[in-house]
Design a protein around this motif. Structure first.
Motif, short mmCIF file in Angstrom:
data_model
loop_
_atom_site.label_atom_id
_atom_site.label_comp_id
_atom_site.label_asym_id
_atom_site.label_seq_id
_atom_site.Cartn_x
_atom_site.Cartn_y
_atom_site.Cartn_z
N GLY A 11 0.85 -1.17 0.00
CA GLY A 11 0.00 0.00 0.00
C GLY A 11 0.88 1.23 0.00
N ALA A 12 0.50 2.25 -0.70
CA ALA A 12 1.29 3.48 -0.76
C ALA A 12 0.45 4.64 -0.27
N ALA A 13 1.08 5.57 0.45
CA ALA A 13 0.40 6.76 0.97
C ALA A 13 1.13 7.99 0.46
N TYR A 14 0.36 9.06 0.24
CA TYR A 14 0.89 10.30 -0.32
C TYR A 14 0.30 11.51 0.39
N HIS A 15 1.06 12.62 0.40
CA HIS A 15 0.54 13.91 0.86
C HIS A 15 -0.13 14.66 -0.29
N GLY A 16 0.25 14.34 -1.53
CA GLY A 16 -0.27 15.06 -2.68
C GLY A 16 0.54 16.31 -3.00
N VAL A 17 1.80 16.33 -2.61
CA VAL A 17 2.68 17.47 -2.88
C VAL A 17 3.46 17.22 -4.18
N PRO A 18 3.87 18.29 -4.85
CA PRO A 18 4.55 18.14 -6.15
C PRO A 18 5.80 17.26 -6.11
N ALA A 19 6.55 17.28 -5.03
CA ALA A 19 7.79 16.50 -4.97
C ALA A 19 7.55 15.00 -5.16
N GLU A 20 6.37 14.52 -4.80
CA GLU A 20 6.09 13.09 -4.96
C GLU A 20 6.17 12.68 -6.42
N ASP A 21 5.65 13.53 -7.30
CA ASP A 21 5.73 13.25 -8.74
C ASP A 21 7.08 13.67 -9.30
N ASP A 22 7.61 14.80 -8.86
CA ASP A 22 8.89 15.29 -9.36
C ASP A 22 10.01 14.29 -9.10
N TYR A 23 10.08 13.78 -7.88
CA TYR A 23 11.13 12.86 -7.49
C TYR A 23 10.72 11.41 -7.75
N GLY A 24 9.42 11.15 -7.68
CA GLY A 24 8.89 9.81 -7.92
C GLY A 24 8.98 8.91 -6.71
N TYR A 25 8.23 9.22 -5.67
CA TYR A 25 8.26 8.40 -4.47
C TYR A 25 6.94 8.45 -3.73
N ALA A 26 6.76 7.47 -2.86
CA ALA A 26 5.61 7.43 -1.95
C ALA A 26 6.07 7.94 -0.59
N GLN A 27 5.16 8.57 0.14
CA GLN A 27 5.47 9.03 1.49
C GLN A 27 5.61 7.85 2.45
N ALA A 28 4.86 6.79 2.18
CA ALA A 28 4.95 5.60 3.02
C ALA A 28 4.52 4.39 2.22
N ILE A 29 5.07 3.25 2.62
CA ILE A 29 4.70 1.97 2.04
C ILE A 29 4.31 1.04 3.18
N LYS A 30 3.18 0.39 3.01
CA LYS A 30 2.71 -0.60 3.98
C LYS A 30 2.75 -1.96 3.31
#
Length: 152
Positions: A11-30
């Motif tokens: 499972g992946a969680a996100y804040h919805g901030v631009p860096a998530e797409d710019d850098y390509g990462y999830a805020q957390a993985i379950k």
């Protein structure tokens, strides 16, 4: 933002901030009962730094007085991400604080951590590591978390 369980059981969680797409990462993985939270820092819902450090002409922080406020917001952001999986800071078993100034961090960490976890002795392993640079010039702290949900 909501999380989504993929076919590989993550499972992946996100804040919805631009860096998530710019850098390509999830805020957390379950995966299973484990939650691995990427380095959190002091930003608002749009990704803008909250309580940024003042910088000198070379772009280096000149004042670490914003450490406590950056730390408070960082814990709040981690709590938001954990909540996407039904977890809280009580589920955290380990945290690692990366800081630009160890003395400034030690001066405020005890009080801020106790507030964040709402306990005199937060029940998690904790590491505090001094580093020479973080992702953003006005960033003083970044915290990585590992959490475990109780077995269903």
């Amino acid at each position: 933002m909501t999380n989504k369980i993929t076919t590989n059981g993550k499972g992946a969680a996100y804040h919805g901030v631009p860096a998530e797409d710019d850098y390509g990462y999830a805020q957390a993985i379950k995966i299973g009962s484990m939650i691995f939270v990427s380095g959190q820092f002091s930003h608002d819902d749009m990704g803008a730094m909250i309580a940024p450090a003042a910088l000198d002409d070379t772009g280096k922080p000149t004042n670490f007085s914003m450490m406590a406020e950056q730390m408070r917001v960082t814990y709040a952001n981690a709590a938001k991400i954990l909540a996407q999986f039904g977890a809280t800071l009580d589920n955290v078993v380990e945290e690692t604080l990366y800081v630009l100034d160890v003395d400034a961090a030690f001066a405020v960490a005890g009080k801020v951590r106790k507030e964040a976890y709402a306990k005199v002795r937060p029940q998690c392993a904790s590491n505090l590591i001094g580093v020479s640079r973080l992702a953003f010039p006005d960033q003083l702290i970044e915290i990585v978390f590992k959490a475990v949900l109780p077995r269903a």
